[in-house]
Each structure stands twice: as C-alpha cells, then as structure tokens.
Write an enzyme that holds these catalytic residues in place. Structure first.
Site: not given
Lengths: 488, 95
Positions: A181, A157, A82
């Site tokens: 997330s 996210s 990420k």
C-alpha cells in the site's frame, strides 16, 4: 520551481540562509492544495488551525538558535499524513464512515518523532477504507485521482499520500503498507515509496489492519528525502510490542552513488506471466542501467511466489476480522439509531459503518478462523508464509538485493476493477511476498508507459534499508524519471 | 469446499454483521471464488513446515511495570456516541 518542489536538504539550506520562512513554506503548500485538490482529492482533512501555530513556533525556534546544526532536518517541511495514523488535534477516520469525526486522544509515535524533527503536518490524506484496497476507490469519503491522468486511479491504499506528493502539494507524506500500500501507489503516481523492515518503525498509533504485516513508511519525490524522513521516524519504541531493538544506521551516508559489484537478483516470477509486456520492457531497461553502473545482475527463482496472494488474503483478512472487532458503537465512532438491544446495536452499527470491501475481508477472516476451518486455512497459510520467507533467505544468502516491477501494470482506469475483487487483488502480486517476509522494499520511478509512470521495486535483507536506499539512489541519480512532474 | 448462503449467515452473525438478502448472495459468490483461489495452497505439502509465528527473530517488547497516569476519564469518553455519568452508555442488557 515552487519552493516545496525542492528537496528537503535544499529547503533546509534556504531556511538556514533566511531565504525562506516556515510560514512561506506552509502558505505555498496551502496554495498548491487549493489550486489542485479540487482535481486530485488527496486530502480528507486540512490542519488549518494547528499548522499555522506550529509554523509560528518553529519560526521562533529558528530565530533563537545559535548553532545551525541545532536545526532539525525536517524543520518547517510540510508533510501529509495517511488518515489511519493517529493525530491528536485532527480527525483520524481511516476514510471510514464508522470513524467519521473521530479524534484520537493521543498521537502515534511517528507523529511525535516528526514533531521532534520539526515537520509541519498540513493534513490527513485519503485512503482505501481501513487500508483495504489497491485503488483508493474503497474510501467512504471521496475518490482520489491520479495526478498523471485524472481518469486513472492513484493506486491504494495510500493513494492520497502518493497523489499529494506527485501533485506537489507537500514535500513528503506518510503511508502504511500491508501488502504493497505504499509501493504500489508510489509506482502509479511516479514517486518514491519505502516500506521499511517490519519492526523498524513503530506501529503505535497506526490503526491496525493486519498487525503482522502493517508498516508505516515515507513517500517522497526522491530517494534522499526518503532517507531523511526514514531517519526521523525509525527506531525502537517501547509502546509497540513488535518494535525491533536494533541499531539505527545513518541512511544518508548510504547514498554514495556507488553500486559497483552489488549483487542483484531478478526474480523470474516477477517478470513472467501476468506482467504487462510494456512494463516488463521498462524494467529490463532499468536492469541494463544498473548493469552499466557496475552491478552484477542474475535471474533467480522465488518458487513459492504464486502462493503468496492466497496466503496473504487469508492471513490479512483473519487479522483484520480480529482487529476490526473493536468497532461496535460503544467507545468511539458512529452508532446506529433505533436499535432494540446490544447485539442489534453491534450488528446495525457495523453494517452501516463498514463498506463492502471491509465487510468482505471481515467475513473471509472470520470464516478462516472459525471452528473447523482454522487448520485448513489460517494454519496452512502461516506454514506457506514460512516457505515464502525461506525463498527470500535462500536468495539473500548470495545476493544483496532483489529487483522487479512494483506492480504488474501501470495505473488502471477508475471503476475498471471495482466489481471483481479477485482481479483487484492480483494487482499486489509483486509487493505482497515482501510483507509476508517482513522485508524492506522501495519503489522508485523508472519509466513511463503511455504517459503513466512505472515503478522499479528494490527489495533488501531485513534491516538493510541502507543497501536498498543506496541502489535506489544510484539508479535515480543516473536517470531523470524522478524529475518529471504531472501537469495539473 | 464450497460455502452456502446459510454459511454466510452464520459467519455474518459471528462477525456481528447484518447483511441484506442481496449482499448474502453476492458475498456467497465472492467468498466462494476467493476460497476456491485459496485452495491453491493445498498443492503444497506443508506437513513438516513450522507455521510463521513472528516474521523476524525478535522478542516481545515489554515496558517497565511502573505506575503512570492513565488517560483522563473525560478524554477516554470524549469519542463515545453515548455516555452518562462517566460511563459508556449502551442499550439495556438485563430485562
């Protein structure tokens, strides 16, 4: 089956038997990314320069080893990261305009640990800007799509992290979970996502959103792989002031397949109003499955659940407003042109650099912390957080785990909720209480509604990842949901 | 408690954000609806409840106080949008 669709253990055996090479693994990942990422848009940066060098180096190490036990379990395994985890040699942008082009001068502790375990980072994955959002639509870079249906969001996210694993581009990815997330996008994309206990995995080098809630964790296609990645990244770190100095257990040994007599609580609040009726049916079916495996299941109450959402948004926004003060156009990131003085430079840079959701949360957080409102909002929320944590303590005095849906619905359509932030926030209702209490929780595939995956959430006691993984593994081994793949 | 456009302007200044007139209107409306939602917390009596200061019972981690090599200056400056002679460069503060 493509080689990178296999489990980490299977790939490891193939490497040991010289039936594949690290370069072959990497090339398979590149091909799959090339073939599918124009549809999914999971990656924001590809590690084209360093990854082949790393593969060569690992090939050499493998050739040199004399004892097979010396080959680390993640050796040669392609993974995605990420884009809010600092990676030396690759950009780290948090999918924000304000950090476009930023290259961290150091690597996060999790990256150092992945390196030591032999993993090959193939690139950085799209996310909601600064990890704020539930759909990855807040990225300033691109729109990631759900591999199961390209008209739907992948969740957020860590939407890029979940979509890349679901699309078969990488074997595992790392995400971060502040209010759900990792788990919510894992649920939407039909993969496994684990949010570890707060403090188990170092946050050093994770770009902070809400420091008291953020936690890095793995996303994989099965529970066994999650245990292997967690094993590599968990552990005390003196570089993180909130790191927990606790003994790390062997997570693989927890995967016994046996959950006879396990005491499971279902929170009635997670199954009530606001939960889609078809999602509820899938979860009820999963409960029956767990009972058939010998678990004892009972309904319980977590009475303060309805207060978790407002509590979270005040606390997370307050921490975000403080953490994001560092983006001022001086030390890194972009700087606005044509400014007249220092204050003007700060304001113009931040206004041009941050997207709307980030600005909204900074505004909310600044307001909640401002003079005259601190007691009414921030302090009140911290007190309510104590009550939410006590709810969990009371249930865990009698039960081993708590289960429920990961999200109230399956993935929603792209653009469906962007104009109404409050409705979007409701999406995190089942995951947020876990972050407020700092507990570990996993989302695993447990069924489908109209062709879209549903996630089962399993919550454990602090630092009891072993029981969470054991229950998740036992369920997974008795079902086939995790073996289903989207067609791309 | 309801917030006005004037409050939004004040908070934006504290947060070092510059908002357009349209954004001010939109944020006033959205922040009001989020804060109205947050009012829900007042349903709870928290008079005798201690606030959470740390979610787990762990002490702060401190490193040994040892002299170590810091990040080289050129590395620390590498990402700066403007720099000069080993310093971050910003608009003049003193007239």
């Amino acid at each position: 089956m493509s080689i990178i669709e296999k489990s980490i253990r299977e790939i490891h055996t193939l490497l040991l038997n010289k039936e594949t090479t690290v370069s072959e693994l990497l090339n398979t990942a590149w091909s799959r990314i090339e073939e599918t990422d124009n549809k999914v848009n999971a990656f924001v940066t590809l590690n084209k320069e360093n990854a082949p060098r790393r593969a060569d180096q690992l090939e050499q190490e493998i050739a040199d080893i004399t004892d097979v036990d010396d080959l680390p379990i993640l050796a040669g395994i392609p993974g995605g990261i990420k884009d809010n985890i600092c990676t030396q040699g690759m950009p780290t942008t948090c999918s924000s305009k304000i950090l476009s082009g930023y290259k961290s001068p150091y690597s996060a502790t999790v990256m150092k640990r992945l390196h030591a375990a032999g993993a090959v980072p193939v690139g950085k994955l799209n996310m909601d800007e600064f990890a704020m959002g539930s759909s990855t639509e807040n990225s300033s870079v691109q729109l990631t799509k759900n591999p199961w249906n390209l008209n739907y969001v992948p969740g957020g996210s860590s939407g890029g992290s979940a979509a890349s694993v679901a699309a078969g581009q990488v074997v595992f990815s790392l995400g971060s979970d502040t209010g759900g997330s990792i788990r919510q996008p894992a649920a939407y994309c039909g993969v496994v996502g684990l949010k570890p206990t707060y403090g188990l995995v170092s946050r050093y080098g994770l770009v902070a959103y809400a420091s008291s809630l953020d936690q890095i964790g793995p996303i994989t296609r099965n529970v066994e792989d999650t245990a292997d990645v967690l094993q590599a990244i968990a552990g005390y770190d003196e570089m993180d002031s909130t790191s927990a100095n606790v003994p790390i257990t062997n997570y693989r040994e927890a995967l016994t397949g046996d959950i006879k007599g396990l005491k499971i609580a279902i929170a009635q609040e997670y199954m009530g109003e606001g939960i889609d009726s078809q999602v509820r049916e899938v979860i009820e079916q999963a409960v029956k499955q767990l009972v058939s495996l010998g678990a004892e299941v009972e309904y319980v109450s977590l009475p303060h659940t309805e207060y978790a959402l407002p509590c979270y948004y005040l606390l997370a926004s307050a921490e975000a407003s403080s953490n994001l003060a560092r983006y001022d156009g001086v030390k890194y990131g972009i700087r606005a042109e044509g400014v007249k003085d220092l204050l003007d430079m700060y304001k113009k840079t931040r206004s041009e650099g941050f997207g709307d959701e980030v600005k909204r949360r900074i505004m909310l957080g600044t307001y909640a912390l401002s003079s005259g409102y601190y007691d009414a909002y921030y302090l009140k929320a911290q007190k309510v957080r104590t009550l939410i944590k006590q709810d969990f303590d009371n249930v865990f005095a009698k039960y081993d785990i708590i289960i429920g849906p990961t999200a109230p619905t399956t993935a929603f359509k792209i653009g469906e909720k962007t104009s109404d932030p409050l409705t979007m926030y409701l999406n995190d209702i089942c995951t947020i209480p876990v972050n407020l209490a700092g507990l570990p929780a996993i989302s695993i595939p447990c069924g489908f509604v109209n062709g879209l995956p549903v996630g089962l959430q399993i919550i454990g006691k602090a630092f009891d990842e072993s029981t969470v993984l054991r229950a998740a593994h036992a369920f997974e081994q008795s079902t086939n949901y995790h073996k289903q793949r989207p067609t791309l | 408690m309801s917030i006005t456009v004037k409050d939004v302007e004040h908070v934006a200044n504290l947060a070092r954000l510059e908002l357009s007139e349209k954004d001010k209107e939109l944020f006033t409306e959205q922040l009001n609806s989020i804060l109205e939602f947050a009012e829900k917390l007042n349903e709870l009596d928290t008079e005798n409840v201690p606030p959470t200061s740390h979610v787990l019972d762990i002490k702060n981690v401190v490193r040994k106080d040892e002299v170590k090599q810091s990040l080289p200056r050129e590395e620390a400056l590498r990402n700066a949008p403007s720099q000069e002679e080993g310093h971050f460069k910003v608009p003049a503060i003193i007239e």
